[in-house]
Write an enzyme that holds these catalytic residues in place. Structure first.
Site, PDB file in Angstrom:
ATOM      1  N   LYS A 138       0.844  -1.213   0.000  1.00 56.78           N
ATOM      2  CA  LYS A 138       0.000   0.000   0.000  1.00 56.78           C
ATOM      3  C   LYS A 138       0.872   1.254   0.000  1.00 56.78           C
ATOM      4  O   LYS A 138       2.079   1.165   0.250  1.00 56.78           O
ATOM      5  CB  LYS A 138      -0.907  -0.005   1.234  1.00 56.78           C
ATOM      6  CG  LYS A 138      -0.166   0.038   2.564  1.00 56.78           C
ATOM      7  CD  LYS A 138      -1.093  -0.231   3.741  1.00 56.78           C
ATOM      8  CE  LYS A 138      -0.321  -0.251   5.049  1.00 56.78           C
ATOM      9  NZ  LYS A 138      -1.143  -0.738   6.171  1.00 56.78           N
ATOM     10  N   ARG A 164     -10.404   0.091  15.041  1.00 58.10           N
ATOM     11  CA  ARG A 164     -10.214   0.881  13.831  1.00 58.10           C
ATOM     12  C   ARG A 164     -11.190   0.384  12.767  1.00 58.10           C
ATOM     13  O   ARG A 164     -12.155   1.074  12.463  1.00 58.10           O
ATOM     14  CB  ARG A 164      -8.749   0.751  13.372  1.00 58.10           C
ATOM     15  CG  ARG A 164      -8.369   1.701  12.273  1.00 58.10           C
ATOM     16  CD  ARG A 164      -6.890   1.696  11.977  1.00 58.10           C
ATOM     17  NE  ARG A 164      -6.453   0.485  11.277  1.00 58.10           N
ATOM     18  CZ  ARG A 164      -5.220   0.305  10.787  1.00 58.10           C
ATOM     19  NH1 ARG A 164      -4.310   1.250  10.936  1.00 58.10           N
ATOM     20  NH2 ARG A 164      -4.897  -0.806  10.150  1.00 58.10           N
ATOM     21  N   TYR A 205      14.889  31.077   2.678  1.00 64.52           N
ATOM     22  CA  TYR A 205      13.716  31.844   3.094  1.00 64.52           C
ATOM     23  C   TYR A 205      13.825  32.299   4.543  1.00 64.52           C
ATOM     24  O   TYR A 205      14.326  31.564   5.399  1.00 64.52           O
ATOM     25  CB  TYR A 205      12.456  30.985   2.956  1.00 64.52           C
ATOM     26  CG  TYR A 205      12.014  30.786   1.526  1.00 64.52           C
ATOM     27  CD1 TYR A 205      11.889  31.858   0.643  1.00 64.52           C
ATOM     28  CD2 TYR A 205      11.718  29.510   1.056  1.00 64.52           C
ATOM     29  CE1 TYR A 205      11.479  31.655  -0.675  1.00 64.52           C
ATOM     30  CE2 TYR A 205      11.298  29.297  -0.245  1.00 64.52           C
ATOM     31  CZ  TYR A 205      11.188  30.383  -1.115  1.00 64.52           C
ATOM     32  OH  TYR A 205      10.777  30.183  -2.398  1.00 64.52           O
ATOM     33  N   MET A 233      10.288  24.109  -0.834  1.00 65.15           N
ATOM     34  CA  MET A 233       9.412  23.135  -1.482  1.00 65.15           C
ATOM     35  C   MET A 233      10.212  22.203  -2.399  1.00 65.15           C
ATOM     36  O   MET A 233      10.014  20.987  -2.395  1.00 65.15           O
ATOM     37  CB  MET A 233       8.332  23.849  -2.300  1.00 65.15           C
ATOM     38  CG  MET A 233       7.305  22.887  -2.870  1.00 65.15           C
ATOM     39  SD  MET A 233       6.094  23.706  -3.919  1.00 65.15           S
ATOM     40  CE  MET A 233       5.234  24.728  -2.746  1.00 65.15           C
TER      41      MET A 233
HETATM   42  C1  LIG Z   1      -0.313  -1.681   6.933  1.00 63.95           C
HETATM   43  C2  LIG Z   1      -0.864  -2.948   7.456  1.00 63.95           C
HETATM   44  C3  LIG Z   1      -0.033  -4.070   7.652  1.00 63.95           C
HETATM   45  C4  LIG Z   1       1.472  -4.021   7.524  1.00 63.95           C
HETATM   46  O1  LIG Z   1       2.040  -3.626   8.748  1.00 63.95           O
HETATM   47  P1  LIG Z   1       3.624  -3.549   8.954  1.00 63.95           P
HETATM   48  O2  LIG Z   1       3.764  -3.108  10.369  1.00 63.95           O
HETATM   49  O3  LIG Z   1       4.123  -2.539   7.986  1.00 63.95           O
HETATM   50  O4  LIG Z   1       4.162  -4.897   8.697  1.00 63.95           O
HETATM   51  C5  LIG Z   1      -0.627  -5.271   8.009  1.00 63.95           C
HETATM   52  N1  LIG Z   1      -1.970  -5.351   8.186  1.00 63.95           N
HETATM   53  C6  LIG Z   1      -2.776  -4.284   8.053  1.00 63.95           C
HETATM   54  C7  LIG Z   1      -4.248  -4.441   8.301  1.00 63.95           C
HETATM   55  C8  LIG Z   1      -2.262  -3.043   7.702  1.00 63.95           C
HETATM   56  O5  LIG Z   1      -3.075  -1.985   7.582  1.00 63.95           O
END
Ligand SMILES: *Cc1c(COP(=O)(O)O)cnc(C)c1O
Length: 366
Positions: free
Chosen positions: A37, A134, A262, A311
């Site tokens: 992700k 969550r 700046y 930036m």
């Molecule tokens: C991001 C995420 C992971 C990965 O976690 P790491 O600590 O980076 O290994 C695993 N499970 C879920 C649900 C996540 O959101």
């Protein structure tokens, strides 16, 4: 085409090394889901997935469009979408992505769509909240979920999963053990009442490090693939995957009393030599790193960032460094340097990596 001279090199050998490090901690039958992700933690999710696709069992992304990018690049490995949204469910089906169904709103919407499209055994995943609060169903939702799944052949629950709140913190062992027990109890309810047995998974990277016994059928590894464990010892066993490099665009020789950048934030106390580097806060360098809170490496020497981070660039002090315009600049190339950068920016490595912006060119090496 991105021809930015600031480049994030993604080290394929290091990715393989890290993957094998975690494989060696696990039973051979345990499946591995690689979390790609947020552009593969600030790198390039597509390049990472293409590199790992025949070495892992699953990929996970947070949102549907991240999974679509992998499919459009030809990745055929199953992809779990961790946080799908109702407006994207049709796209999820179109691109053969597998949704996490985390509450009744999305569960019912997906089942209705699956029924409507006459899908057969479409793979879905069900998430339970065991303490993170969550995303996820409560264990008290199980009878209602089972009732909906009963005699429904439009979807098939490929896995049941949950997420730990404090897997990296051994002081929270009691809380985590409780989460693991709750999860096992939830799984048991499903196994007793469903005609098949979905896979189970709850561990992220630090979960694998601290609670490997709870590996169940699969583990979800993110930050570990990118070189970071829970602590310096664990991290030392891993290899750095993200190397951020740039070059010196210009060198200035300034007199005492002259200022740099700046708000004239840096004032030279002596004759100084400064270098301007084309990487700024829009590339992912926090403004907190300015005013000598952090540094880059030029010809193996530390060049402190002077004045405010702009930036599109930073200025660094190279008075003591033998260097010229065009020389290579290392923003980071070791985990220790990334950790220091995160500390200086008062954040964690996850944020420092994912902050690397889309403007930075990404290259897979090795
Ligand atoms: C991001 C995420 C992971 C990965 O976690 P790491 O600590 O980076 O290994 C695993 N499970 C879920 C649900 C996540 O959101």
């Amino acid at each position: 085409m991105n021809n930015h001279v600031t480049v994030l090199e993604i080290d394929g050998n290091a990715l393989d090394h890290n993957l094998n490090y975690f494989k060696n901690k696990l039973e051979p039958k345990t499946k591995i889901l690689a979390v790609v992700k947020a552009f593969g933690y600030g790198s390039d999710g597509v390049k990472i997935a293409q590199h790992l696709q025949h070495k892992v069992d699953y990929f996970a992304v947070a949102y549907a469009h991240e999974g679509i990018a992998l499919r459009e690049a030809g990745v055929e490995t199953p992809i779990l979408v961790l946080h799908p949204q109702i407006p994207n469910l049709q796209a999820i089906i179109d691109f053969k992505l597998e949704p996490n169904l985390y509450n009744f709103k999305i569960f019912n919407a997906f089942l209705a769509l699956a029924n409507n499209k006459l899908l057969l055994n479409y793979p879905v995943h069900i998430k339970f909240n065991t303490g993170l609060n969550r995303l996820g169903f409560w264990h008290t939702d199980i009878p209602k979920i089972l009732a909906s799944l009963h005699e429904n052949n439009h979807v098939k629950v490929v896995s049941l999963f949950s997420h730990l709140a404090a897997s990296e913190d051994l002081e929270e062992k009691e809380f985590t053990t409780n989460q693991l027990n709750n999860f096992a109890y939830i799984a048991k309810q499903f196994y007793q009442h469903l005609a098949y047995e979905p896979m189970l998974h709850i561990l992220n990277t630090s979960g694998v490090i601290n609670y490997a016994k709870a590996q169940f059928d699969m583990v979800r590894i993110g930050i570990g693939l990118y070189g970071f464990g829970n602590d310096a010892n664990e991290t030392a066993q891993l290899k750095n995957t993200h190397n951020l490099k740039s070059i010196i665009s210009q060198i200035h020789l300034i007199k005492p009393g002259e200022t740099v950048g700046y708000n004239r934030a840096f004032v030279a106390k002596k004759p100084s030599k400064t270098a301007t580097i084309p990487v700024g806060h829009a590339d992912g360098l926090s403004r907190k790193l300015g005013n000598k809170k952090h540094y880059v490496l030029i010809n193996n020497k530390k060049a402190p960032i002077i004045g405010n981070v702009c930036m599109d660039m930073i200025m660094v002090d190279v008075t003591h460094i033998d260097c010229k315009e065009g020389d290579e600049v290392i923003v980071f190339n070791r985990q220790e340097m990334i950790q220091k950068m995160a500390n200086a920016a008062e954040t964690i490595v996850y944020e420092t990596l994912t902050a690397i912006s889309q403007r930075v060119k990404k290259e897979l090496i090795n």
